[in-house]
Motif scaffolding. Structure first.
Motif, mmCIF file in Angstrom:
data_model
loop_
_atom_site.group_PDB
_atom_site.id
_atom_site.type_symbol
_atom_site.label_atom_id
_atom_site.label_comp_id
_atom_site.label_asym_id
_atom_site.label_seq_id
_atom_site.Cartn_x
_atom_site.Cartn_y
_atom_site.Cartn_z
ATOM 1 N N LEU A 51 -29.573 -31.543 -13.691
ATOM 2 C CA LEU A 51 -28.786 -31.779 -12.485
ATOM 3 C C LEU A 51 -27.872 -32.981 -12.673
ATOM 4 O O LEU A 51 -28.300 -34.041 -13.141
ATOM 5 C CB LEU A 51 -29.736 -32.031 -11.308
ATOM 6 C CG LEU A 51 -29.134 -32.390 -9.956
ATOM 7 C CD1 LEU A 51 -28.333 -31.218 -9.393
ATOM 8 C CD2 LEU A 51 -30.247 -32.796 -8.986
ATOM 9 N N VAL A 52 -26.604 -32.818 -12.305
ATOM 10 C CA VAL A 52 -25.627 -33.911 -12.320
ATOM 11 C C VAL A 52 -25.027 -34.018 -10.921
ATOM 12 O O VAL A 52 -24.589 -33.016 -10.350
ATOM 13 C CB VAL A 52 -24.497 -33.667 -13.350
ATOM 14 C CG1 VAL A 52 -23.562 -34.882 -13.402
ATOM 15 C CG2 VAL A 52 -25.064 -33.371 -14.732
ATOM 16 N N VAL A 53 -25.018 -35.217 -10.351
ATOM 17 C CA VAL A 53 -24.484 -35.448 -9.010
ATOM 18 C C VAL A 53 -23.621 -36.696 -9.033
ATOM 19 O O VAL A 53 -23.960 -37.689 -9.688
ATOM 20 C CB VAL A 53 -25.606 -35.636 -7.970
ATOM 21 C CG1 VAL A 53 -25.017 -35.772 -6.559
ATOM 22 C CG2 VAL A 53 -26.603 -34.496 -8.007
ATOM 23 N N GLY A 54 -22.511 -36.651 -8.319
ATOM 24 C CA GLY A 54 -21.654 -37.831 -8.213
ATOM 25 C C GLY A 54 -20.671 -37.680 -7.073
ATOM 26 O O GLY A 54 -20.720 -36.698 -6.303
ATOM 27 N N LEU A 95 -24.569 -40.286 -10.148
ATOM 28 C CA LEU A 95 -25.560 -40.981 -9.328
ATOM 29 C C LEU A 95 -26.963 -40.582 -9.781
ATOM 30 O O LEU A 95 -27.146 -39.515 -10.386
ATOM 31 C CB LEU A 95 -25.368 -40.607 -7.862
ATOM 32 C CG LEU A 95 -24.078 -41.084 -7.205
ATOM 33 C CD1 LEU A 95 -23.795 -40.284 -5.931
ATOM 34 C CD2 LEU A 95 -24.163 -42.573 -6.899
ATOM 35 N N PRO A 96 -27.969 -41.399 -9.489
ATOM 36 C CA PRO A 96 -29.343 -40.981 -9.797
ATOM 37 C C PRO A 96 -29.664 -39.671 -9.060
ATOM 38 O O PRO A 96 -29.405 -39.542 -7.862
ATOM 39 C CB PRO A 96 -30.203 -42.138 -9.269
ATOM 40 C CG PRO A 96 -29.280 -43.320 -9.255
ATOM 41 C CD PRO A 96 -27.924 -42.780 -8.932
ATOM 42 N N ALA A 97 -30.199 -38.707 -9.775
ATOM 43 C CA ALA A 97 -30.493 -37.393 -9.200
ATOM 44 C C ALA A 97 -31.869 -36.942 -9.661
ATOM 45 O O ALA A 97 -32.374 -37.378 -10.706
ATOM 46 C CB ALA A 97 -29.435 -36.376 -9.611
ATOM 47 N N HIS A 98 -32.473 -36.057 -8.852
ATOM 48 C CA HIS A 98 -33.819 -35.566 -9.167
ATOM 49 C C HIS A 98 -33.919 -34.116 -8.721
ATOM 50 O O HIS A 98 -33.525 -33.771 -7.606
ATOM 51 C CB HIS A 98 -34.872 -36.411 -8.438
ATOM 52 C CG HIS A 98 -36.291 -35.979 -8.709
ATOM 53 N ND1 HIS A 98 -37.003 -36.401 -9.815
ATOM 54 C CD2 HIS A 98 -37.121 -35.155 -8.016
ATOM 55 C CE1 HIS A 98 -38.208 -35.866 -9.786
ATOM 56 N NE2 HIS A 98 -38.308 -35.101 -8.717
ATOM 57 N N ASP A 99 -34.457 -33.271 -9.587
ATOM 58 C CA ASP A 99 -34.701 -31.866 -9.266
ATOM 59 C C ASP A 99 -36.203 -31.652 -9.335
ATOM 60 O O ASP A 99 -36.804 -31.767 -10.407
ATOM 61 C CB ASP A 99 -33.973 -30.970 -10.264
ATOM 62 C CG ASP A 99 -34.019 -29.500 -9.870
ATOM 63 O OD1 ASP A 99 -34.906 -29.122 -9.077
ATOM 64 O OD2 ASP A 99 -33.176 -28.734 -10.352
ATOM 65 N N ASP A 100 -36.841 -31.349 -8.163
ATOM 66 C CA ASP A 100 -38.297 -31.169 -8.157
ATOM 67 C C ASP A 100 -38.704 -29.722 -8.370
ATOM 68 O O ASP A 100 -39.878 -29.376 -8.241
ATOM 69 C CB ASP A 100 -38.905 -31.738 -6.874
ATOM 70 C CG ASP A 100 -38.453 -31.015 -5.602
ATOM 71 O OD1 ASP A 100 -38.164 -29.806 -5.670
ATOM 72 O OD2 ASP A 100 -38.397 -31.660 -4.545
ATOM 73 N N GLY A 101 -37.741 -28.858 -8.678
ATOM 74 C CA GLY A 101 -38.021 -27.453 -8.903
ATOM 75 C C GLY A 101 -37.786 -26.588 -7.675
ATOM 76 O O GLY A 101 -37.622 -25.379 -7.797
ATOM 77 N N TRP A 105 -32.233 -33.646 -5.185
ATOM 78 C CA TRP A 105 -32.138 -34.905 -4.468
ATOM 79 C C TRP A 105 -31.085 -35.804 -5.110
ATOM 80 O O TRP A 105 -30.792 -35.677 -6.312
ATOM 81 C CB TRP A 105 -33.465 -35.661 -4.498
ATOM 82 C CG TRP A 105 -34.657 -34.972 -3.933
ATOM 83 C CD1 TRP A 105 -35.320 -33.883 -4.442
ATOM 84 C CD2 TRP A 105 -35.374 -35.349 -2.749
ATOM 85 N NE1 TRP A 105 -36.394 -33.559 -3.652
ATOM 86 C CE2 TRP A 105 -36.464 -34.438 -2.601
ATOM 87 C CE3 TRP A 105 -35.213 -36.372 -1.806
ATOM 88 C CZ2 TRP A 105 -37.370 -34.527 -1.549
ATOM 89 C CZ3 TRP A 105 -36.127 -36.457 -0.763
ATOM 90 C CH2 TRP A 105 -37.185 -35.543 -0.635
ATOM 91 N N VAL A 106 -30.549 -36.714 -4.316
ATOM 92 C CA VAL A 106 -29.636 -37.728 -4.829
ATOM 93 C C VAL A 106 -30.049 -39.074 -4.245
ATOM 94 O O VAL A 106 -30.503 -39.146 -3.098
ATOM 95 C CB VAL A 106 -28.165 -37.403 -4.469
ATOM 96 C CG1 VAL A 106 -27.945 -37.393 -2.953
ATOM 97 C CG2 VAL A 106 -27.213 -38.391 -5.139
ATOM 98 N N ARG A 107 -29.911 -40.122 -5.033
ATOM 99 C CA ARG A 107 -30.237 -41.475 -4.548
ATOM 100 C C ARG A 107 -28.952 -42.221 -4.233
ATOM 101 O O ARG A 107 -28.082 -42.375 -5.097
ATOM 102 C CB ARG A 107 -31.041 -42.249 -5.590
ATOM 103 C CG ARG A 107 -31.801 -43.437 -4.991
ATOM 104 C CD ARG A 107 -32.558 -44.207 -6.041
ATOM 105 N NE ARG A 107 -31.664 -45.098 -6.772
ATOM 106 C CZ ARG A 107 -31.959 -45.642 -7.958
ATOM 107 N NH1 ARG A 107 -33.101 -45.332 -8.561
ATOM 108 N NH2 ARG A 107 -31.105 -46.450 -8.550
ATOM 109 N N LEU A 108 -28.855 -42.654 -2.984
ATOM 110 C CA LEU A 108 -27.682 -43.374 -2.506
ATOM 111 C C LEU A 108 -28.140 -44.738 -1.999
ATOM 112 O O LEU A 108 -28.531 -44.897 -0.833
ATOM 113 C CB LEU A 108 -26.978 -42.590 -1.397
ATOM 114 C CG LEU A 108 -26.448 -41.200 -1.799
ATOM 115 C CD1 LEU A 108 -25.950 -40.454 -0.576
ATOM 116 C CD2 LEU A 108 -25.337 -41.350 -2.834
#
Length: 305
Positions: A51-54, A95-101, A105-108
């Motif tokens: 996952l890539v988020v920005g 941005l910091p991102a997380h995929d729990d399956g 998610w993204v951290r802001l």
């Protein structure tokens, strides 16, 4: 009691993590655009599937990056072809991102304003290889607190949703105090889920908040024990009317000890649309409740007069 439970939830750490979307919505062949609060965001998957988020705003001339295309894990802006990947690009950093399956998610940190955490705060879930998950998303004119307060009100279920619930009894509820141990800070209900005009499934379930914008319902006894429904409230950009918008992202993760459930899992692509429709029907009603709460608060209710 509900207000006190919502305040305790709001005081828990989130680590500045916000649910972005269902994991399946973010793909490697096209960008996904959305907003969290006032932040326009774009997400996609790189060549490895990560996952890539920005920021969704091109740093060159402000083009919407969600209108671009993804080639071999690289996002290219539609206007002038600026190439962005997991390593960033000129004036743009992921941005910091997380995929729990199940959820992305993204951290802001600037929006959350809390000490950051390395990953979102998640409650226990059924094992992925023994469950079926589906995610429904709806948006309402309200704030995240209104969604949380609605979900922390188990009493309204049988009154407002008689097509889904019957024989609902609140077995226990947390005290209306400012501080409670986590194991006591939960509502426990006995309820029968309607699956037909004369057929229902009785269960015992608990409701609790692992973090400020999430309410978890877990079945603790009865059919589907350990199944969970996670209700996440994500702020969106205000509407053109200036009023708040909040996305309800509800993840249903179902499991069962029945021998036939393993076979049912193979039908997951057919089950997911039905699971989404069930969640959406409930939240179309409940968003009216949340929106009214927001509208009354915006109007100054309750007034001293």
């Amino acid at each position: 009691m509900i207000e006190a439970a919502a305040k305790r939830a709001a005081a828990r750490p989130s680590g500045n993590w916000f649910v972005l979307a269902a994991s399946r919505e973010i793909r490697s062949d096209r960008p996904f655009g959305t907003a969290v609060g006032p932040r326009e965001l774009v997400a996609w998957r790189d060549a490895s599937g990560a996952l890539v988020v920005g920021s969704g705003i091109c740093p060159h001339l402000g083009a919407p990056l969600a209108a671009g295309r993804v080639d071999c894990g690289t996002l290219r802006c539609r206007w002038h072809g600026l190439a962005l990947d997991a390593n960033g690009g000129p004036g743009w950093r992921p941005l910091p991102a997380h995929d729990d399956g199940v959820l992305a998610w993204v951290r802001l940190d600037d929006l959350g304003g809390e000490p950051p955490l390395p990953a979102p705060v998640l409650a226990r879930r059924p094992a992925p290889d023994a469950s079926v998950d589906a995610v429904a998303t709806l948006t309402g004119v309200c704030e995240p607190d209104d969604v949380v307060a609605n979900r922390l009100d188990p009493w309204h279920g049988a009154w407002f949703h008689p097509y889904s619930f019957t024989r609902l009894t609140v077995v226990s509820a947390p005290e209306a105090s400012t501080d409670l141990p986590d194991e006591q800070d939960r509502f426990v209900v006995d309820v029968t889920f309607r699956v037909g005009p004369r057929l229902g499934v009785p269960v015992r379930a608990e409701f609790f908040c692992p973090e400020p914008r999430t309410v978890v319902m877990r079945i603790t006894d009865g059919e589907g024990r350990e199944s969970v429904v996670e209700t996440h409230a994500t702020p969106r950009a205000p509407g053109v009317d200036g009023r708040a918008r909040t996305a309800v992202v509800e993840a249903t993760i179902a499991t069962s000890d029945r021998p036939g459930f393993a076979s049912a899992r193979r039908l997951a692509p057919l089950l997911r649309p039905m699971m989404r429709r069930t969640a959406a029907r409930l939240w179309r009603d409940d968003l009216a409740y949340a929106e009214r709460r927001y509208a009354l608060r915006a109007s100054g209710w309750p007034s001293s007069g």
